[in-house]
Design a protein around this motif. Structure first.
Motif, PDB file in Angstrom:
ATOM      1  N   TYR A 191      -8.881   4.287 -16.256  1.00 32.73           N
ATOM      2  CA  TYR A 191      -9.291   2.900 -15.986  1.00 32.73           C
ATOM      3  C   TYR A 191     -10.520   2.484 -16.795  1.00 32.73           C
ATOM      4  CZ  TYR A 191      -6.340   3.990 -11.989  1.00 32.73           C
ATOM      5  OH  TYR A 191      -5.293   4.397 -11.183  1.00 32.73           O
TER       6      TYR A 191
ATOM      7  N   TYR B 185     -12.937   8.097  -0.966  1.00 33.32           N
ATOM      8  CA  TYR B 185     -11.532   7.796  -1.237  1.00 33.32           C
ATOM      9  C   TYR B 185     -10.814   7.430   0.069  1.00 33.32           C
ATOM     10  CZ  TYR B 185      -6.713   8.447  -2.803  1.00 33.32           C
ATOM     11  OH  TYR B 185      -5.387   8.257  -3.092  1.00 33.32           O
TER      12      TYR B 185
ATOM     13  N   TYR C 269     -10.585   3.677  -1.158  1.00 33.42           N
ATOM     14  CA  TYR C 269      -9.640   3.656  -2.279  1.00 33.42           C
ATOM     15  C   TYR C 269      -8.215   4.011  -1.877  1.00 33.42           C
ATOM     16  CZ  TYR C 269     -13.875   3.276  -5.024  1.00 33.42           C
ATOM     17  OH  TYR C 269     -15.079   2.842  -5.527  1.00 33.42           O
TER      18      TYR C 269
ATOM     19  N   CYS D  34      -6.091   0.939  -1.180  1.00 34.29           N
ATOM     20  CA  CYS D  34      -5.852  -0.048  -2.234  1.00 34.29           C
ATOM     21  C   CYS D  34      -4.378  -0.034  -2.657  1.00 34.29           C
ATOM     22  CB  CYS D  34      -6.725   0.257  -3.452  1.00 34.29           C
ATOM     23  SG  CYS D  34      -8.494   0.060  -3.167  1.00 34.29           S
TER      24      CYS D  34
ATOM     25  N   GLU E 139      -3.382  -0.390  -5.750  1.00 38.65           N
ATOM     26  CA  GLU E 139      -3.397   0.493  -6.914  1.00 38.65           C
ATOM     27  C   GLU E 139      -3.489   1.942  -6.427  1.00 38.65           C
ATOM     28  OE1 GLU E 139      -3.365   1.884 -10.713  1.00 38.65           O
ATOM     29  OE2 GLU E 139      -3.246  -0.264 -10.229  1.00 38.65           O
ATOM     30  N   GLU E 140      -2.681   2.811  -6.983  1.00 36.18           N
ATOM     31  CA  GLU E 140      -2.659   4.208  -6.552  1.00 36.18           C
ATOM     32  C   GLU E 140      -3.715   5.007  -7.319  1.00 36.18           C
ATOM     33  OE1 GLU E 140       1.261   5.798  -6.825  1.00 36.18           O
ATOM     34  OE2 GLU E 140       2.105   4.390  -5.377  1.00 36.18           O
ATOM     35  N   TYR E 141      -4.981   4.846  -6.882  1.00 33.71           N
ATOM     36  CA  TYR E 141      -6.046   5.602  -7.525  1.00 33.71           C
ATOM     37  C   TYR E 141      -5.894   7.086  -7.213  1.00 33.71           C
ATOM     38  CZ  TYR E 141      -8.379   1.158  -8.393  1.00 33.71           C
ATOM     39  OH  TYR E 141      -8.680  -0.109  -8.828  1.00 33.71           O
TER      40      TYR E 141
ATOM     41  N   LYS F 124      -6.926  10.912  -6.324  1.00 36.55           N
ATOM     42  CA  LYS F 124      -7.994  11.434  -5.480  1.00 36.55           C
ATOM     43  C   LYS F 124      -8.699  12.634  -6.115  1.00 36.55           C
ATOM     44  CE  LYS F 124      -5.001  14.336  -2.565  1.00 36.55           C
ATOM     45  NZ  LYS F 124      -4.560  14.569  -1.162  1.00 36.55           N
TER      46      LYS F 124
ATOM     47  N   PRO G   4     -12.092   8.876 -10.774  1.00 31.76           N
ATOM     48  CA  PRO G   4     -10.933   8.179 -11.359  1.00 31.76           C
ATOM     49  C   PRO G   4     -10.812   6.733 -10.900  1.00 31.76           C
ATOM     50  CG  PRO G   4     -10.208   9.503  -9.521  1.00 31.76           C
ATOM     51  CD  PRO G   4     -11.696   9.731  -9.632  1.00 31.76           C
ATOM     52  N   ILE G   5     -11.896   5.969 -11.101  1.00 26.19           N
ATOM     53  CA  ILE G   5     -11.938   4.563 -10.690  1.00 26.19           C
ATOM     54  C   ILE G   5     -12.482   3.727 -11.841  1.00 26.19           C
ATOM     55  CG2 ILE G   5     -12.181   5.074  -8.218  1.00 26.19           C
ATOM     56  CD1 ILE G   5     -15.181   4.639  -8.504  1.00 26.19           C
TER      57      ILE G   5
END
Length: 514
Positions: free
Chosen positions: A19, A63, A67, A70, A72-74, A76, A119-120
């Motif tokens: 991202y 997370y 997150y 959300c 969006e599949e962020y 973990k 991972p954001i």
């Protein structure tokens, strides 16, 4: 796993994710800061090791709190980027982590720490442990008093690294104040009564709603009251310090109420030996105006005491602090802060804009049993300075310099072992019971310690809580002081601006008679 030589490009690639591109990383303040901190003028990094699919407990908390819900599949799982001052290849690194016959200690002595990359989008700098600049002693060098030892596990190896955890605020679960509290708790939680919490938990502890009454997440920042509430819910209490200097505009109008640099130095110096990092709420230049921002102080650079010509006003050892080191979540760990005049401080924000920053509030987290504040002790130091200047008169060619510190009694006893006291005097004090926390006022002439006065830091504010008076010079000074105090009681008593002035004066007379 990847092994890369350290360079601008490789650092930006290492800190990027799905991202956030390397180009976006290059535009972050953190990248500029880390290049300098990790580069040839800092820790002198030569090699980067990238560990993929790393599970960060801190990110997992956040997370789950935000997150995971959300659309969006962020992911973990994060990646962890390690830094080394030595140079090696992928094959050589593999040999080191599997072959016990190699010189492991020499290799791991070059380990400088790691950065977890979340991972954001954009706010990628997660849990970070980096080595500090070289440490000095209490005087004449860097003193990183707000550190703890971290056990870093990397591919089956354990490295002990003294540092203080850092991360960037993500502006969703945590703003700058939350992140400052989180860094502080990383050290304070070494005490079994203090709880280390994730940024999302700290934000929830601060209040039920944001400052404007809206929901907590995304988080817009914490007020001073909310900061103190979050600290209290972790097992500590807070003292808020500010000595109300003013900054005026060109027309003479008051723009900010701030703390002076001398007061800031005195507070940092006084509370540093307990080892809990101190939070500063500062005005920083941002977009043409000053906005409030929170940082976490964990060390300073202090020069050694020197001879000072006698003067009427009191002299403080804390004035010798030249630099401060603070975690600024918008820049990086152990950011250097210097002093500019009476109230201005030079932060990374100031270096970027050319405009001073200012200290608005000093938040001192403390263990609840510590009830006597710095101000309670300072007023006694003023009285002692006035009395001893009259006592010494023209007998000394240098000024008395005073130091006030909050100490663990065990640390105080350890210091006594290295003092010039006789064996009998050391044993008498080391073997006696003391409160867990002591305030100690020390008098110096140059580098020579002359007196120590110790006080019960757990006592009642308006009582007489002095415990001991230690003289490190010739014994006849005490007898001369005793005679001077008895002869001049009427003149000297009111120099103690304290409700228990008579009791303190009697304490001096009694102790100088021993």
């Amino acid at each position: 796993m990847q092994v890369l030589p350290f360079s601008n490009d490789n650092l930006s690639i290492s800190l990027s994710n799905k991202y956030t591109s390397p180009k976006s990383i290059n535009q972050k303040k953190h990248f500029k800061f880390l290049l300098a901190y990790l580069g040839s003028t800092g820790l002198n990094t030569n090699t980067i090791v990238i560990e993929e699919d790393y599970v960060s407990k801190d990110f997992l908390h956040d997370y789950c709190a935000y997150y995971a819900q959300c659309y969006e599949e962020y992911p973990k799982r994060c990646k962890r980027v390690h830094f080394f001052s030595n140079s090696f290849t992928h094959a050589e690194f593999c040999d080191v982590i599997v072959d016990e016959t190699l010189n492991q200690q020499e290799f791991w002595d070059c380990y400088l720490g790691f950065i977890v990359v979340k991972p954001i989008p954009l706010t990628v700098i997660g849990y970070t442990i980096l080595k500090t600049y070289s440490n000095g002693d209490d005087f004449n060098g860097r003193n990183f008093w707000g550190l703890r030892n971290y056990n870093v596990h990397i591919y089956g190896n354990e490295i002990k690294l003294p540092s203080l955890a850092f991360q960037e605020q993500d502006s969703v679960l945590a703003a700058c104040a939350t992140t400052a509290i989180w860094s502080m708790l990383n050290k304070a939680a070494n005490d079994s009564h203090t709880i280390l919490k994730s940024p999302s938990q700290i934000t929830k502890d601060a209040d039920k709603v944001s400052l404007d009454g809206s929901r907590l997440f995304p988080n817009k920042g914490l007020s001073i009251i909310q900061i103190c509430q979050a600290i209290q819910n972790s097992g500590l209490v807070s003292e808020i310090k500010r000595d109300n200097f003013v900054v005026k505009d060109a027309d003479g109008n008051i723009v900010y109420h701030v703390s002076s640099n001398q007061y800031l130095k005195k507070i940092l110096n006084a509370y540093s030996q307990i080892g809990i990092p101190i939070i500063l709420v500062i005005y920083v230049p941002n977009g043409g105006a000053h906005g409030l921002h929170a940082i976490t102080v964990s060390g300073f650079n202090q020069k050694a005491p020197t001879l000072i010509a006698p003067k009427d006003s009191i002299s403080w050892l804390a004035d010798n602090i030249e630099k401060v080191y603070a975690h600024d979540d918008q820049w990086g760990p152990f950011a250097r802060i210097t002093f500019n005049g009476d109230v201005g401080i030079n932060t990374p924000w100031s270096e970027e804009s050319g405009i001073d920053s200012y200290v608005n509030n000093i938040v001192v987290p403390l263990y609840p049993k510590i009830r006597i504040s710095y101000e309670d002790i300072e007023v006694i130091a003023f009285g002692l300075d006035s009395i001893f200047k009259l006592f010494f008169g023209k007998a000394t060619v240098a000024d008395l310099v005073w130091d006030i510190k909050l100490l663990y009694s065990e640390s105080f006893k350890t210091n006594l072992k290295e003092s010039s006291l006789t064996t009998e005097e050391k044993l008498a004090r080391i073997s006696q019971h003391m409160p867990k926390y002591l305030w100690v006022i020390t008098c110096y002439i140059g580098e020579n310690k002359i007196f120590d006065f110790s006080f019960d830091a757990t006592a009642v504010t308006h009582a007489m809580y002095a415990k001991d008076f230690i003289c490190y010079v010739t014994p006849d000074i005490k007898s001369k002081l005793n005679e001077f105090l008895k002869t001049n009681r009427g003149l000297l008593l009111n120099l103690f601006k304290h409700s228990a002035r008579s009791e303190y004066y009697d304490f001096l007379i009694e102790e100088s008679n021993n």
